[in-house]
Design a protein around this motif. Structure first.
Motif, PDB file in Angstrom:
ATOM      1  N   ALA A   1       0.757  -1.333   0.030  1.00  0.00           N
ATOM      2  CA  ALA A   1       0.116  -0.062   0.099  1.00  0.00           C
ATOM      3  C   ALA A   1       1.009   1.388   0.043  1.00  0.00           C
ATOM      4  O   ALA A   1       1.974   1.277   0.357  1.00  0.00           O
ATOM      5  CB  ALA A   1      -1.022  -0.045   1.194  1.00  0.00           C
ATOM      6  N   PRO A   2       0.169   2.530  -0.461  1.00  0.00           N
ATOM      7  CA  PRO A   2       1.115   3.525  -0.388  1.00  0.00           C
ATOM      8  C   PRO A   2       1.632   3.882   1.152  1.00  0.00           C
ATOM      9  O   PRO A   2       1.061   3.449   2.139  1.00  0.00           O
ATOM     10  CB  PRO A   2       0.038   4.809  -0.712  1.00  0.00           C
ATOM     11  N   LEU A   3       2.800   4.232   1.025  1.00  0.00           N
ATOM     12  CA  LEU A   3       3.419   4.901   2.498  1.00  0.00           C
ATOM     13  C   LEU A   3       2.405   5.920   3.528  1.00  0.00           C
ATOM     14  O   LEU A   3       2.333   5.871   4.576  1.00  0.00           O
ATOM     15  CB  LEU A   3       4.908   5.453   2.311  1.00  0.00           C
ATOM     16  N   ALA A   4       2.038   6.829   2.480  1.00  0.00           N
ATOM     17  CA  ALA A   4       1.255   7.702   3.136  1.00  0.00           C
ATOM     18  C   ALA A   4       0.082   8.342   2.043  1.00  0.00           C
ATOM     19  O   ALA A   4       0.340   8.233   0.992  1.00  0.00           O
ATOM     20  CB  ALA A   4       1.951   9.102   3.554  1.00  0.00           C
TER      21      ALA A   4
END
Ligand code: SRM
Ligand SMILES: Cc1cc2nc3c(=O)[nH]c(=O)nc-3n(C[C@H](O)[C@H](O)[C@H](O)COP(=O)(O)OP(=O)(O)OC[C@H]3O[C@@H](n4cnc5c(N)ncnc54)[C@H](O)[C@@H]3O)c2cc1C
Ligand code: SF4
Ligand code: FES
Lengths: 813, 110
Positions: free
Chosen positions: A802-805
């Protein structure tokens, strides 16, 4: 009247302050010196020689009782200061106060303790002062005692070497990929590890400590990967942070350390600070050289003289007897920077200079550091080195001559190193032939049979010729693997085996790589060669794999992925089809396609959905089809005897057996198989890497077919009577290909180089070799035959995919 | 500059990358072998390949789709290829990754 100076901390920095102050004004100050340790100032950096037994505590004391008495210093050793009352200008320990006109905080640093379970068991210590050192010395008294050192930086390694010198069994656990990563690049880190291992110290990189185990006392250390190291003593040397607690309580301005200006004055004009506890211009300090400069400034400020602190570059050396390393300046790769790398693999020497704008800005050296201070001088002075650039790496003594030898890697091979694996020819045999008059590759082939078979060692034989004959031999131009090396793929493969190179830094160092960490061409190839040759020793490096193999799915032009589950031999059933259909619905799959490989492709999956769709498919018994790998892809089959009126053998069954045996294996390029039930060949077996056509009397096995960019019909490897032989030959062929082919050569390309006869000699005629190849293949499968989908059906994997943030919902303040 | 903490350095493998979603599209955050961090748009100027999925070597990344190589420091394509990818200020402090909030957050001044 004398003014009152109170100093908190009798360490290396404040010791220097005292010396300068007393020299400048012997009678001006009435000094009170607090120290938490029950002793005065000693040379902390020499604790390691004390630990190893090369020195005693007595040897390293810098200020003894006489010194303090002579200068009438009021020593309050063993008293930690607990409070500073700035309003009334008094500091307090638990035993009473001391008033000041000026206060100097010199509390140094406190070591980090990783707060894992068990960190507070007796037997777990840090490495900072004489008490810690004594505790380690005491622990080593017990015969056969074991120590674990957590942290492979300067301190940790000095502790490890010291404990080892005292006879303990020592393991170093280091979180990062190589030792001393803040001072050394991977190449130097690798050499250091090799040296320490040669002394019998176990080094475990990429090791995250999970817990310290034990009931009343430490007994062992458990890592995240499940490894357990027994321990009678654990030393945590994972870093330090400035000791600022009393300064914080006193309301002084604090960043990471106590903030000071150029005059070493804190936010309170009557309070100065010095040493590792300070922060100057957002910078912290962990080596004594800058602290000594600070000490001079502190003394000047107290004496009302003008002085300002300016940090200068520092260099690092590890104080382990017999280990030679040096690092200074900035050695990170960056644009506009150039590297000069010198490697002498035979002597274990590595030197790297980093140059920017014609100035030396960084240096890392291992094995030979005599020129270190000269290079350090060039760095500090910013000397223009353009005039001496070509010879810079050879150091100040260089006076012409002394070229680096491009053939060093081969020249350094011992005479008993195997050059030609097919015929078992060692370097010595080739050298003798050359000394007996052989002068060309053809001569060597004729006289020794080296490179007369598969030919992959041709480049090496030529280099033996070149290094033995010198100018008398003209090297044919060979295609190097990539810009990082002069060696060809074949040379590298052969050297990895001959010299037992088992990690990427080992290959890069021993074979003289020109870059610090390779490139997108050599890294995937090296990763394959290493895992194929050393399945048990090498750890697969995900970051050296192409995206598809790293993410276990085919990347699409729009950045989404395709997911292809395995359908063994092209067979499926309603349950699997339902699971595929459900997944297509649930994840909004834009396209579902039947592939040319007899299975189903779900196209357009978002990366963050991958672990979830895999888990769903796994639940129905479906595993990864490796449609993305340089590895086994599909085994196509036809319906065979079970249904077809022409079928001669169970082609579907054989296909499924082969796929179950071979799946999960990594190969130089992709490998596709097919099994047809009769010569009508409905499974298109005659254009596969391995294609089996069943006939009444047995199985015809063809190899080296393809129907991609080149259309190739298989060549007939053998005809065998039993299914078992067909399976054995297929497995042996795949393993032979894995061990010998160049990365990204499909079997047909490799076959064109080595010749069908050679392959037949290896696996059809030589039954022992066939069995040995099968055994090596199966060994590798015990490690690599794992469903990557199942491995990644964890919350950690979902988080990694998933995206880091996500900042799309954040608003500006 | 106003620095925004977007995660721990260890959330990105060495010689690897992760993405951060922003209102202007994804930003790729790279961690190099020497533990520095760099941030660029996650779109290759060639045909939009996700740079975060490329192989990281030195301070450069190779696009996974057609192997263009970009400097992580300047964003410039290397070698014979021409083009550049936008870069963003990034740094590591105390094991945390910080990006410049400007340009990444809705409403922040450009
Ligand atoms: C999905 C599929 C096409 C289809 O819709 O049927 C396919 C799709 C791709 N093929 Fe293929 N090939 C597919 C069957 C084939 C076949 C037919 C076969 O296997 O019987 C061939 C010819 C036979 C052969 O390999 O000799 C084939 C010859 C290639 C080649 C050329 C290989 C060569 O050595 O010349 C490539 C390029 C490469 O691998 O370097 C390629 C590469 C690709 C890639 C992986 C391109 C890429 O690198 O991204 C395509 C991925 C699309 C995607 O995003 O999923 N594909 N590809 C087939 C998947 C089979 C499977 O179930 O795993
Ligand atoms: C094993 C080891 C090896 C090293 N090797 C090297 C090397 O090779 N080269 C190099 O440059 N550096 C080396 N260092 C680092 C070097 O020792 C430090 O940089 C230096 O000692 C810092 O000096 P300081 O005066 O700031 O702190 P310290 O020397 O740590 O002195 C601080 C003192 O303050 C005391 N104190 C703390 N709080 C209080 C309080 N509240 N009240 C009273 N007293 C207090 C502490 O007990 C301590 O004695 C090494 C360090 C260690 C531990
Ligand atoms: S034939 Fe070309 S376009 Fe079609 S799937 Fe294969 S690689 Fe892609
Ligand atoms: S999209 Fe990146 S190189 Fe083509």
């Amino acid at each position: 009247m004398k003014r009152k100076l109170v100093i908190i901390g009798a360490g290396m920095a404040s010791g220097r302050v005292l010396e300068h102050l007393l020299a400048g004004d012997p009678d001006g100050w009435d000094v009170t010196l607090f120290n938490a340790e029950p002793r005065g100032n000693y040379n902390r950096i020499m604790l390691s020689p004390v630990l190893s037994g090369e020195k005693t505590y007595h040897d390293i004391v810098t200020h003894d009782d006489d010194f303090y008495a002579q200068h009438k210093i009021n020593c309050r050793f063993g008293e930690a200061v607990v409070r500073i009352d700035r309003e009334n200008k008094v500091v307090y320990s638990n035993e009473g106060g001391a008033p000041y006109d000026k206060l100097l905080i010199a509390t140094g640093s406190a070591p980090f303790i990783i707060p894992v379970p068990g960190h507070d068991l007796p037997g777990v210590i840090t490495y900072r002062d004489m008490d810690d050192t004594q505790a380690m010395i005491d622990a080593s008294d017990k015969p056969g005692a074991k120590a674990v050192v957590i942290g492979g930086g300067l301190l940790g390694l000095e502790a490890a070497a010291g404990l080892k010198a005292r006879g303990m069994e020592v393991a170093v656990i280091h979180l990062m990929g190589h030792l001393m990563e803040r001072q050394l690049d991977p190449a130097a880190g690798y050499l250091l590890q090799k040296d320490l291992e040669a002394r019998g110290i176990t080094v475990h990189c990429k090791g995250a400590t999970k817990a310290v185990l034990g009931t009343d006392r430490v007994e062992a250390v458990l890592l995240d990967d499940g490894t357990v190291y027994d321990a009678d003593q654990v030393c945590m040397a994972v870093g330090i942070r400035p000791e600022v607690r009393i300064a914080t309580d006193a309301g002084l301005e604090i960043g990471r350390g106590i903030t000071v200006n150029d005059q070493m004055v804190t936010s309170d004009p009557d309070i100065l600070a010095v040493g590792e506890c300070v922060e100057h211009n957002a910078q912290l300090f962990g080596l004594v050289a800058p602290l000594y400069d600070q000490a001079k400034v502190v003394a000047a400020t107290l004496l009302n003289k003008d002085a300002g602190f300016q940090p200068v570059q520092t260099a690092t050396k590890l104080k382990v007897t017999g280990v030679d390393l040096f690092s200074a300046g900035d050695f990170a790769d960056a644009d506009g920077r150039e590297d000069i790398v010198f490697r002498d693999p035979a002597r274990g020497v590595y030197k790297r200079l980093v140059i920017e704008d014609n100035r030396l800005i960084g240096a890392v050296m291992y094995g030979e550091t005599g020129d270190g201070s000269w290079f350090f001088g060039l760095i500090k002075d910013g000397t223009d080195i353009s005039e001496m650039r070509d010879t810079l790496i050879f150091g100040p003594a260089y006076q012409g001559g002394g070229q680096t030898d491009p053939l060093a890697a081969v020249a350094a091979l011992p005479l008993d190193a195997e050059i030609c694996g097919c015929n078992g020819i060692c370097k010595g045999t080739i050298v003798s032939a050359i000394e007996g008059g052989a002068a060309s590759l053809a001569d060597i082939k004729a006289q020794t049979k080296a490179s007369a078979s598969c030919g992959t060692c041709t480049g090496l034989v030529e280099q033996v010729l070149a290094s033995t004959l010198g100018d008398a031999f003209k090297m044919p131009a060979a295609q190097p693997m990539c810009g990082c090396t002069e060696l060809t793929h074949e040379d590298v493969r052969r050297l990895i085996k001959a010299r037992e190179l088992k990690s990427m830094p080992a290959v890069m160092q021993e074979l003289g790589w020109k870059t610090s960490c390779g490139c997108h061409v050599c890294r995937p190839a090296l990763n394959f060669y290493l895992l194929a040759d050393w399945p048990e020793d090498y750890t697969d490096d995900a970051q050296s794999r192409f995206v598809n193999e790293r993410n276990h799915a085919n990347i699409q032009k729009d950045g989404t992925y395709s997911v292809v589950p395995r359908m063994w031999g092209g067979m499926t059933n309603p349950r699997e089809l339902r699971a595929v259909a459900d997944a297509a619905d649930k994840y909004d799959i834009p396209a579902v396609k039947v592939t040319g490989g007899q299975r189903i492709d779900l196209l357009g999956v978002k990366k963050e959905h991958l672990p979830h769709i895999w888990a769903d498919l796994n639940a129905a018994g479906l595993v990864s089809g490796h449609a993305y790998s340089k590895g086994l892809r599909t085994v196509k089959t036809c319906v065979g005897t079970d249904f077809c009126r022409f079928g001669t053998q169970d082609s579907t069954g054989l296909g499924i057996k082969l796929e179950k045996r071979l799946w999960g294996s990594w190969t130089p390029h992709k490998v596709k198989l097919a099994v047809s039930g009769c010569p009508r060949n409905c499974a298109e077996a005659t254009c596969k890497d391995v294609g089996i056509v069943c006939v009444d009397s047995g199985f015809e096995i063809g190899v080296g077919g393809a129907a991609g960019m080149d259309l190739k019909e298989v060549e007939r490897l053998a005809k065998v009577a039993t299914e078992q032989e067909a399976i054995d030959l297929t497995v042996a062929f795949v393993q032979l290909y894995r061990e010998h082919a160049k990365h990204l050569d499909r079997p047909y390309k490799w076959l064109a180089k080595v010749g069908l006869e050679w392959v037949q000699a290896q696996i059809v005629e030589d039954l022992d070799n066939r069995a040995a190849l099968i055994q090596r293949f199966d060994l590798s499968q015990t490690i690599y035959q794992r469903d990557p989908w199942a491995d990644r059906a964890t919350p950690q994997a979902s988080a990694d995919f998933a995206p880091l943030a996500d900042l799309t919902k954040e608003a500006a303040e | 500059m106003s620095w925004l903490d977007i995660g721990a350095l260890n959330d990105i493998p060495q010689r690897g990358a992760r993405v951060v979603k922003t209102v202007h599209g994804c930003v790729a955050v790279f961690r190099t072998g020497d533990d520095q961090v760099f941030a660029t748009d996650d779109r290759c100027p060639h045909k939009g390949g996700p740079l975060s999925e490329g192989i990281v070597h030195g301070h450069a990344v190779t696009c996974p789709l057609h192997n263009w190589v970009f400097s992580l420091e300047t964003g410039m394509a290397q070698g014979a290829d021409e083009g550049a990818v936008t870069t963003y200020p990034a740094r590591v402090e105390g094991g945390r990754i910080l990006l410049d909030a400007k340009r990444l957050i809705r409403g922040a001044a450009a």
